[in-house]
Design a protein around this motif. Structure first.
Motif, short mmCIF file in Angstrom:
data_model
loop_
_atom_site.label_atom_id
_atom_site.label_comp_id
_atom_site.label_asym_id
_atom_site.label_seq_id
_atom_site.Cartn_x
_atom_site.Cartn_y
_atom_site.Cartn_z
N MET A 34 44.42 -55.32 23.90
CA MET A 34 45.00 -54.36 22.94
C MET A 34 44.70 -52.93 23.39
N SER A 35 45.70 -52.07 23.31
CA SER A 35 45.51 -50.69 23.77
C SER A 35 44.50 -49.95 22.90
N ALA A 36 43.71 -49.12 23.56
CA ALA A 36 42.79 -48.27 22.80
C ALA A 36 43.58 -47.29 21.94
N LEU A 37 44.61 -46.73 22.55
CA LEU A 37 45.48 -45.81 21.82
C LEU A 37 46.92 -46.13 22.18
N ALA B 25 50.75 -45.43 25.88
CA ALA B 25 49.77 -46.49 25.65
C ALA B 25 48.63 -46.32 26.64
N LEU B 26 47.41 -46.42 26.14
CA LEU B 26 46.24 -46.27 27.01
C LEU B 26 45.26 -47.39 26.78
N GLU B 27 44.76 -47.96 27.89
CA GLU B 27 43.70 -48.95 27.81
C GLU B 27 42.36 -48.22 27.89
N PRO B 28 41.27 -48.86 27.42
CA PRO B 28 39.96 -48.23 27.56
C PRO B 28 39.70 -47.89 29.03
N GLY B 29 39.14 -46.73 29.29
CA GLY B 29 38.83 -46.32 30.65
C GLY B 29 39.98 -45.63 31.37
N GLU B 30 41.16 -45.66 30.78
CA GLU B 30 42.29 -44.99 31.42
C GLU B 30 42.34 -43.51 31.05
N ARG B 31 42.81 -42.72 32.00
CA ARG B 31 42.99 -41.29 31.73
C ARG B 31 44.44 -40.93 31.96
N LEU B 32 45.06 -40.44 30.89
CA LEU B 32 46.47 -40.11 30.98
C LEU B 32 46.65 -38.60 31.00
N ALA C 237 43.37 -49.20 18.40
CA ALA C 237 43.01 -50.61 18.46
C ALA C 237 43.90 -51.45 17.56
N GLY C 238 45.19 -51.14 17.56
CA GLY C 238 46.15 -51.96 16.84
C GLY C 238 46.45 -51.51 15.42
N GLY D 129 33.71 -46.02 28.94
CA GLY D 129 34.94 -46.78 28.69
C GLY D 129 35.88 -46.11 27.72
N LEU D 130 35.94 -44.77 27.80
CA LEU D 130 36.80 -44.02 26.88
C LEU D 130 38.23 -43.99 27.39
N ALA D 131 39.17 -43.96 26.47
CA ALA D 131 40.55 -43.66 26.85
C ALA D 131 40.75 -42.17 26.60
N MET D 132 41.30 -41.46 27.60
CA MET D 132 41.42 -40.02 27.43
C MET D 132 42.85 -39.55 27.68
#
Lengths: 318, 324, 316
Positions: A1-4, A30-37, A71-72, A202-205
């Motif tokens: 599930m996407s963090a955001l 859509a961002l997964e934990p640890g991803e930086r967009l 988180a959904g 493990g942040l999504a940023m």
């Protein structure tokens, strides 16, 4: 599930005379934990408006549609009321120009601890200990928490702002041009810090910037915004090497290259007005590859590989 | 511990120099007066000996720089000369009316501060609402009324219905009855109500407008947006961040105006015939009592300078940025 | 953020959104300022046409002492049997002239010092601002009384005194503005091109600070009128000029209160109040409009609204 996850987010602003300005016209992220967009675009393209909408920080003249899922769960549905409990505990923000993000008459530590107390996470001595930990996490001695913002340098203040954003251990971090006001060396340090922290925690940023090289350096993913819409989104590598939208390609071409092999080409023209409906593709007047349908039909959403999306009539890349 | 004592020192030095400038200005202003001082004496019974004595007292028979030095020295030691009218030392003559003015002015100012600040804050908080508009308009209106006219209107339309005295500081017949301290205090307070209300209303308008715009400026700052992002409620934002920042500049303004109010009481005390420093000055003007006028001007200027200095000290305590 | 600001921020800047709004657009957008301006125009007309529209002369006894308001004299008569309405009309001219010229003196002196101080900076700036600081703390009304009682009672003296008392505010304010403008690129460019200081000040600096100077001048006129009534009330006004301030003083001095003759005091005071309020309405609105820091408020009672998603087909 996407963090955001952001689904079909729209933002309108009321204008005098009953008119409206459609600042954000349906974006998906859509961002997964640890991803930086990296959210890039020219000023006025709606990127800051979009992340303010994700925090529910828009002024009363704004109206919003769409969903913001943490988180959904949709936190936007009830407006400010459903947004407030999630602020800072689940989704936090680093503001542009940390110079003014701190109240000048309260100590830095006091302001970092403030959300801890509000959320009931820590108070008194525990809050002080936690504040010291947070400051040390961003490379500032914990003893400095009793100092006032004006006693910090620009870079230190931005570090402290990051520490403040991390206070309640959020899962999502929004950063609005976090390095603009800083000098180049400090910019690099702050960027490095953000990369390290998102990896470790493990942040999504989401990093909002108009600075494309910054995205290439720091982000795993990028989304290019134009006139309130997403022109193209995908991994940083995909956007750089195989852009699907001419705007993405032209943005990269407009960026000076250290190797200096290509001449820098600026993009002629100006973005369209957002208080009038656009027909066809909003980028069409400035596009070097515009053809028949671009002036009349809104480009469809197309995807080549999973996660690599664009809104463009061109097939087979830009 | 902040290393800001040099700031305090510099402000103190500034206050001292300003006082010196005021003394000098006083000297120059009165030297510009037509004729020498003694020609302004209107007391018919003044003998030539007395006039000569006054001349000697002010050193009018010496050169200008000499006179200036003598004047500064005498002023510094508290000798402001003697009143032309009562022949008493000026400082002592000024002290009594000042004692009458202070409680009246404080009463009015407290009223204005408590109400004006509250309404200003509420008004900024509820910007654009009926509450806001009402307080802005009433603030503007009160701020625009000529002080002496407002006082006269209170006499015309409020004194009667409220049964309040409109003149003097105490009932002259009450003293003969010797009724004890309580009725005397009540009597004093009753005489104070209308003058204090005039000051209060005039300042109230001003304070409301200033507080409102200061608060609005604070609410537009980035740190308020940060506070909102941190999930703080409106009340927490106001209490923890907006209030202190917006009241900082107002503290200075209030202290500064406290000094000015003492002089501004001239109009009010004249209307209400209230024997304070203002009425004393007014009488000195009509009687051309230059030493009293000079002394009064100096006293009031020094009080403004001192209030200014106090404001600086308070600012030093309240604003961590003040160190340099 | 106001909708207008947002529009400016989000709609790409074109030449016409960048241009300074003309006066009428300001008045249209600020009803408070428009009402103030309208009131002032009316009073200005009265002041100009005074001698022709006043039913009686300012020294003409036309009835009994403190005659009550009645048909030929709607506002009654004063202690000398002079028609109050006529006095009011004649007084408008004097009051407004004192207000405007007093403010003008303050603006000219303060503006010049402020511009010189802010533009040249350095030691000169230091010196001038020290002097300004000293003057700033002098209690205005008291200084006024002292000077007026020494110099004598005349309109000219009152105007000079008002200028002397208020130039300090102007100087401080203009200086800080000029300091900001001085750092702008086009001023630097003009300096690099070797333009003379006078030329740069007149061509580049003054136009930038002019709106603020005008707003402050308007507020200054209100203060000047206020001060004129105060000086007059203390018996230091010009004995030959029947200003509104002198009318209030006269009413008070000749015991209009004991006679119950409210009409000798209420009308001139109301006139002063209305004119000062009109100036304040215009001035504060202009000041607020020029202060960018007042436009944004991050504290909200209402929040953004949620609305349903737009019809996809309609949007395309």
């Amino acid at each position: 599930m996407s963090a955001l996850a952001v689904e079909d987010l729209h933002v309108w602003f009321d204008l005098p005379g009953g008119r409206e300005l459609h600042a954000v016209q349906g974006i998906d992220l859509a961002l997964e934990p640890g991803e930086r967009l990296g959210l890039v675009g020219e000023s006025g393209c709606g990127k800051t408006t979009a992340i303010l909408a994700m925090m529910g920080l828009l002024p009363p003249s704004a109206s919003v549609a769409g969903r913001v899922l943490l988180a959904g769960g949709d936190i936007l549905a009830g407006g400010d009321r459903t947004m407030r409990p999630h602020r800072w505990t689940d989704i936090a923000m680093v503001f542009q120009g940390a110079m003014n993000a701190f109240d000048p008459v309260r100590t830095v530590g006091d302001q970092i601890a403030e959300p801890l107390e509000r959320a009931g996470l820590a108070a008194g001595r525990a809050a002080r200990t936690r504040t010291a930990e947070l400051l040390e996490l961003v490379g500032i001695s914990g003893e400095r928490q009793d100092r006032y913002p004006h006693e910090f340098s620009g870079g230190m203040r931005q570090r402290a702002a990051i520490a403040m954003a991390l206070a309640c251990e959020p899962k999502v971090l929004l950063a609005d041009e976090p390095t603009t006001a800083l000098d180049v060396m400090v910019q690099a340090q702050i960027l490095e810090l953000l990369v390290r922290l998102t990896d470790e925690l493990g942040l999504a940023m989401v990093l909002v910037t108009h600075d494309l090289p910054l995205v290439s350096q720091a982000c795993t993913h990028a989304a290019v915004m134009y006139a309130g819409r997403i022109a193209e989104t995908g991994t940083t590598r995909e956007l750089h090497h195989a852009p699907l939208h001419p705007y993405t390609r032209m943005l990269f071409e407009a960026t000076p290259d250290l190797r200096g092999t290509d001449a820098v080409r600026s993009i002629p023209g100006a973005p369209p007005r957002l208080d009038e409906p656009t027909v066809g593709c909003p980028f069409q007047p400035r596009c070097d590859r515009a053809f028949g349908p671009c002036a009349t039909t809104r480009p469809p959403r197309r995807t080549t590989e999973p996660g690599h999306l664009t809104h463009c009539h061109l097939e087979g890349g830009a | 511990m902040r290393a800001g004592w040099s700031y305090v020192g510099r402000r103190a030095l500034f206050a001292l120099i300003t006082i010196l400038v005021a003394i000098s200005l006083n000297f120059v202003l009165f030297r510009l007066a037509p004729g020498d001082r003694t020609s302004a004496l209107r007391c018919q019974g003044c003998t030539q000996e007395f006039k000569a004595q006054v001349r000697a007292e002010f050193g009018l028979d010496r050169s200008v720089p000499e006179q200036y030095l003598v004047y500064v020295k005498e002023t510094a030691t508290g000798n402001l000369g003697r009143s032309f009218v009562t022949q008493q030392p000026v400082l002592a003559e000024l002290w009594k009316p000042v004692r009458n003015t202070i409680p009246m002015v404080l009463l009015g100012t407290l009223f204005a501060i408590s109400l004006g600040l509250t309404l200003g804050v509420v008004s900024a908080w509820r910007r654009g609402t009926i509450t806001d508009r009402t307080s802005v308009w009433s603030g503007l209106l009160l701020y625009s009324l000529p002080t002496q006219w407002l006082a006269l209107m209170l006499i015309f339309y409020a004194a009667g219905p409220l049964g309040l005295p409109t003149s003097d500081i105490a009932d002259p017949y009450l003293a003969y009855e010797n009724p004890g301290w309580w009725p005397e205090l009540v009597d004093r307070l009753q005489h104070m109500v209308l003058p204090a209300a005039t000051i209060g209303l005039v300042l109230f308008g001003e304070y409301t407008l200033i507080t409102r715009s200061s608060m609005l400026e604070a609410l537009g700052e980035d740190y308020i947006l940060t506070a909102r992002a941190k999930g703080l409620s409106n009340w927490q934002i106001v209490r923890r961040h907006a209030l202190r920042n917006s009241l900082l500049p107002i503290v200075t303004l209030i202290f500064l105006s406290l000094g000015f109010i003492l002089g501004g009481a001239i109009l009010i005390e004249t209307v209400f015939n209230y024997p304070g420093i203002g009425l004393q000055l007014y009488e000195s003007v009509t009687e051309r009592d230059y030493p009293m006028l000079q002394g009064g001007f100096l006293l009031l200027t020094v009080s403004v300078i001192l209030m200014n200095f106090l404001a600086d000290l308070l600012y030093f305590r309240l604003d961590p940025r003040v160190t340099e | 953020m106001s909708p207008q600001e947002l529009a400016e921020a989000i709609i790409p800047a074109t030449a016409d959104t960048r241009r300074r709004p003309p006066v009428w657009r300001f008045l249209k957008g600020h009803p408070q300022a428009a009402i103030g301006a309208a009131i002032l125009i009316v009073f200005a007309l009265i002041a100009i046409l005074g001698p022709w529209i006043a039913p009686y002369g300012p020294r003409e006894q036309v009835g009994p002492i403190f005659g009550t308001p009645s048909n030929p004299h709607p506002l009654g008569l004063d202690d000398a049997g002079i028609d109050i309405l006529s006095l009011l009309i004649h007084g408008a001219r004097i009051t407004l002239i004192v207000g405007f010229t007093g403010a003008l003196v303050a603006v000219l002196v303060g503006g010049t010092i402020g511009i010189i101080s802010g533009y040249f900076g350095g030691r000169l700036d230091n010196l001038l601002m020290r002097v300004t600081d000293y003057f700033l703390v002098l209690p205005d009304l008291v200084l006024l009384i002292v000077v007026a009682s020494i110099w004598g009672r005349s309109l000219r003296n009152i105007i000079i005194i008002i200028g002397l008392v208020y130039w300090t505010f102007m100087a401080r304010l203009i200086r800080s503005q000029v300091k900001v403008v001085r750092e702008r690129a086009y001023v630097k460019r003009a300096q690099a091109l070797g333009a003379s200081h006078l030329r740069i000040i007149l061509r580049h600096v003054l136009p930038q600070v002019l709106p603020l100077i005008l707003a402050q001048t308007v507020l200054m006129v209100a203060l000047a009128i206020f001060l004129e009534t105060a000086i007059s009330f203390l018996g230091l006004g010009d004995p030959n000029a029947p200003s509104w301030g002198r009318m209030i003083e006269n009413g008070f001095d000749r015991s209009a209160i004991s006679y119950g003759a409210w009409w000798a005091i209420v009308p001139p005071g109301l006139a002063v109040a209305i004119v000062i309020m009109a100036f304040n309405m215009l001035g504060t609105a202009a000041e607020d409009a020029l202060n960018p820091r007042l436009k944004v408020s991050h504290l909200l009672r209402r929040h953004f609204r949620m609305r349903p998603l737009p019809d996809k087909d309609a949007a395309r």
